[in-house]
Design a protein around this motif. Structure first.
Motif, mmCIF file in Angstrom:
data_model
loop_
_atom_site.group_PDB
_atom_site.id
_atom_site.type_symbol
_atom_site.label_atom_id
_atom_site.label_comp_id
_atom_site.label_asym_id
_atom_site.label_seq_id
_atom_site.Cartn_x
_atom_site.Cartn_y
_atom_site.Cartn_z
ATOM 1 N N GLY A 112 0.781 -1.232 0.000
ATOM 2 C CA GLY A 112 0.000 0.000 0.000
ATOM 3 C C GLY A 112 0.812 1.282 0.000
ATOM 4 O O GLY A 112 0.257 2.367 0.145
ATOM 5 N N PRO A 131 4.648 13.515 -4.450
ATOM 6 C CA PRO A 131 3.515 13.967 -3.633
ATOM 7 C C PRO A 131 2.260 13.126 -3.853
ATOM 8 O O PRO A 131 2.168 12.381 -4.831
ATOM 9 C CB PRO A 131 3.290 15.406 -4.118
ATOM 10 N N ASP A 159 -1.431 12.623 -5.050
ATOM 11 C CA ASP A 159 -2.216 13.235 -6.116
ATOM 12 C C ASP A 159 -3.333 12.258 -6.470
ATOM 13 O O ASP A 159 -3.054 11.123 -6.867
ATOM 14 C CB ASP A 159 -1.313 13.491 -7.342
ATOM 15 N N ASN A 205 7.285 7.916 -1.549
ATOM 16 C CA ASN A 205 5.987 8.182 -2.188
ATOM 17 C C ASN A 205 5.020 8.709 -1.137
ATOM 18 O O ASN A 205 5.191 8.491 0.047
ATOM 19 C CB ASN A 205 5.459 6.894 -2.825
ATOM 20 N N GLY A 247 2.551 2.285 -2.575
ATOM 21 C CA GLY A 247 2.579 2.808 -3.940
ATOM 22 C C GLY A 247 3.661 2.179 -4.807
ATOM 23 O O GLY A 247 4.013 2.711 -5.860
ATOM 24 N N LYS A 248 4.145 1.016 -4.395
ATOM 25 C CA LYS A 248 5.213 0.340 -5.144
ATOM 26 C C LYS A 248 4.787 0.070 -6.594
ATOM 27 O O LYS A 248 5.534 0.360 -7.526
ATOM 28 C CB LYS A 248 5.562 -0.962 -4.411
ATOM 29 N N SER A 249 3.575 -0.476 -6.760
ATOM 30 C CA SER A 249 3.128 -0.801 -8.124
ATOM 31 C C SER A 249 2.879 0.472 -8.934
ATOM 32 O O SER A 249 3.219 0.530 -10.126
ATOM 33 C CB SER A 249 1.851 -1.642 -8.090
ATOM 34 N N SER A 250 2.292 1.467 -8.294
ATOM 35 C CA SER A 250 2.044 2.732 -9.010
ATOM 36 C C SER A 250 3.354 3.333 -9.488
ATOM 37 O O SER A 250 3.454 3.843 -10.613
ATOM 38 C CB SER A 250 1.350 3.751 -8.096
HETATM 39 P P1 ADP Z 1 1.613 -1.148 -3.444
HETATM 40 O O1 ADP Z 1 2.055 -1.689 -4.762
HETATM 41 O O2 ADP Z 1 2.750 -0.649 -2.595
HETATM 42 O O3 ADP Z 1 0.716 -2.073 -2.686
HETATM 43 P P2 ADP Z 1 -0.143 0.642 -4.939
HETATM 44 O O4 ADP Z 1 0.722 1.182 -6.022
HETATM 45 O O5 ADP Z 1 -1.109 -0.437 -5.266
HETATM 46 O O6 ADP Z 1 0.755 0.180 -3.698
HETATM 47 O O7 ADP Z 1 -0.860 1.886 -4.269
HETATM 48 C C1 ADP Z 1 -1.799 1.766 -3.236
HETATM 49 C C2 ADP Z 1 -2.916 2.767 -3.482
HETATM 50 O O8 ADP Z 1 -2.425 4.077 -3.303
HETATM 51 C C3 ADP Z 1 -3.470 2.697 -4.889
HETATM 52 O O9 ADP Z 1 -4.834 2.923 -4.851
HETATM 53 C C4 ADP Z 1 -2.753 3.838 -5.601
HETATM 54 O O10 ADP Z 1 -3.522 4.364 -6.659
HETATM 55 C C5 ADP Z 1 -2.619 4.855 -4.490
HETATM 56 N N1 ADP Z 1 -1.436 5.730 -4.635
HETATM 57 C C6 ADP Z 1 -0.145 5.344 -4.751
HETATM 58 N N2 ADP Z 1 0.661 6.418 -4.813
HETATM 59 C C7 ADP Z 1 -0.128 7.528 -4.741
HETATM 60 C C8 ADP Z 1 0.091 8.943 -4.769
HETATM 61 N N3 ADP Z 1 1.324 9.458 -4.854
HETATM 62 N N4 ADP Z 1 -0.992 9.751 -4.698
HETATM 63 C C9 ADP Z 1 -2.234 9.244 -4.599
HETATM 64 N N5 ADP Z 1 -2.527 7.929 -4.563
HETATM 65 C C10 ADP Z 1 -1.487 7.068 -4.642
#
Ligand code: ADP
Length: 380
Positions: free
Chosen positions: A125, A326, A328, A283, A127-130
């Motif tokens: 959670g 940041p 967003d 992140n 944001g690793k995948s994002s």
């Molecule tokens: P992980 O891979 O670490 O589990 P995700 O990439 O799935 O994390 O991100 C978790 C949630 O947070 C998702 O809904 C994603 O869209 C949201 N998210 C990630 N980074 C940001 C950001 N910088 N701003 C807003 N939402 C974010």
């Protein structure tokens, strides 16, 4: 006007790439026949690699467009057929060479120019995948050839975030990765039978899956391969270290101190496996105040720098903080819609930071390729 010649039609078809293999259909022996009537009506027979190929409409459209552009063409008709097992085997050998039964991972070959980054985090959670998806999209938009292996057994959200196809196409024992936004993507989610729980994928099975993703998937020439790892310090980190000794780790954390501590633990595994850490990415660093210039530190402050400093001390080499992204809401929305923010809104502050990190990573020279590890996972 005179009808086009066979050579002209072949030359036109040579401009059409198979959308998955991304090489001209003429090189792949996919053109079965070309018939040209004296009036300029052209009939092209095309072999699909497999029946029901999801990209067949693209092939029809691109081939029709390429042939239609020739002078003297009055009509174009594309007729589809499917390759025989024999033809698919020939294609496989053509693409991969006759490597024999022992499949090797192309990224470990001495001549490989692919930079491999394994994206890790201490917990889910953050944001690793994002981050993985947006870095990949930014690099691909800059003209690099990019692939992603989504090895996150818990999340496997990469295909959704890219709007990539559900299932890859198989050509004999070679897997064609779906392509989205010019990124080749393979995910554990594409191979899990419905209802299969994440637990089944742990340990040796995940290790075998990782090997399959790396050795059986037709990646072609890649500049960059990103691996989205499951959060934490599980077996997969050891597998990656063994299977891809030249992979460099990228650690994603939030600014929160509790998150930073677990991220540091995930990173310090690199000390044991002798992997390099390319850097730390913070992140969700702050929320830009909607009414003023202020930054609201929703998840605290300083986590990214703390992890970078701690890993620098542990590893004895400088581990940089590569950037602070940041919060967003558009980044999340882009993920939900399969459209990475760096492409839809490249000037948004979060996108600018991601693009800057992507260009830093694209520039840095190759490091420890071919390093051998004298390491074997415990209990195996
Ligand atoms: P992980 O891979 O670490 O589990 P995700 O990439 O799935 O994390 O991100 C978790 C949630 O947070 C998702 O809904 C994603 O869209 C949201 N998210 C990630 N980074 C940001 C950001 N910088 N701003 C807003 N939402 C974010």
């Amino acid at each position: 006007m005179a009808a086009p010649t066979q050579d002209q039609v072949t030359a036109a078809l040579a401009t059409v790439n198979d959308p998955e293999i991304r090489r001209p259909i003429t090189d792949l022996d996919m053109v079965k026949s070309i018939d040209i009537s004296p009036e300029g009506a052209v009939r092209v027979g095309i072999y699909l690699t497999v029946a029901g190929c999801p990209m067949k409409d693209t092939i029809i459209r691109d081939s029709t467009a390429a042939v239609s552009r020739l002078d003297g063409v009055s009509d174009v008709r594309i007729e589809l057929d499917v390759m025989s097992t024999e033809q698919r085997k020939t294609l496989q050998t053509k693409l991969r060479g006759d490597r024999g039964p022992e499949k090797e991972i192309q990224f470990n070959q001495p001549g490989s120019l692919t930079r491999v980054f394994a994206v890790a985090s201490g917990k889910g959670g953050v944001g690793k995948s994002s981050v993985t998806v947006n870095l990949a999209a930014a690099m691909a938009a800059n003209g690099l050839k990019v692939g992603i292996v989504d090895a996150d057994i818990y999340g496997h959200s990469v295909p959704r975030m890219l709007g990539a196809a559900e299932r890859p196409v198989k050509v004999e024992d070679m897997i064609m990765p779906p392509v989205a936004h010019d990124i080749k993507v393979i995910s554990v989610g594409m191979f899990k039978p419905p209802g299969n729980s994440a637990v089944v994928w742990r340990g040796p099975m995940l290790d075998r899956a990782l090997h399959q993703f790396l050795a059986d998937v037709y990646w072609g020439d890649l500049d960059i391969l990103l691996l989205d790892l499951p959060p934490g310090t599980g077996d997969i980190a050891i597998s990656v270290a063994q299977r891809l000794p030249s992979a460099e780790l990228l650690i994603v954390t939030t600014p929160q101190m509790a998150a930073a501590e677990v991220a540091e633990r995930a990173g310090s595994i690199a000390a044991q496996t002798h992997q390099q850490i390319a850097g730390v990415i913070e992140n969700m660093s702050w929320l830009p105040c909607p009414h003023c210039e202020e930054r609201i530190p929703v998840f605290g402050e300083g986590g990214g720098q703390t992890v970078a400093d701690a890993l620098t001390r542990t590893l004895g080499t400088r581990v940089p903080l590569l950037g602070q992204i940041p919060l967003d809401t558009r980044l999340r929305e882009g993920g939900d819609e399969g459209k990475p923010l760096v492409l839809t809104d490249p000037d948004a502050p979060a996108a600018t930071e991601l693009r800057s990190i992507a260009s830093t990573l694209s520039k840095r020279g190759s490091s420890i390729k071919g390093l051998q590890l004298g390491l074997s996972p415990a209990g195996r």
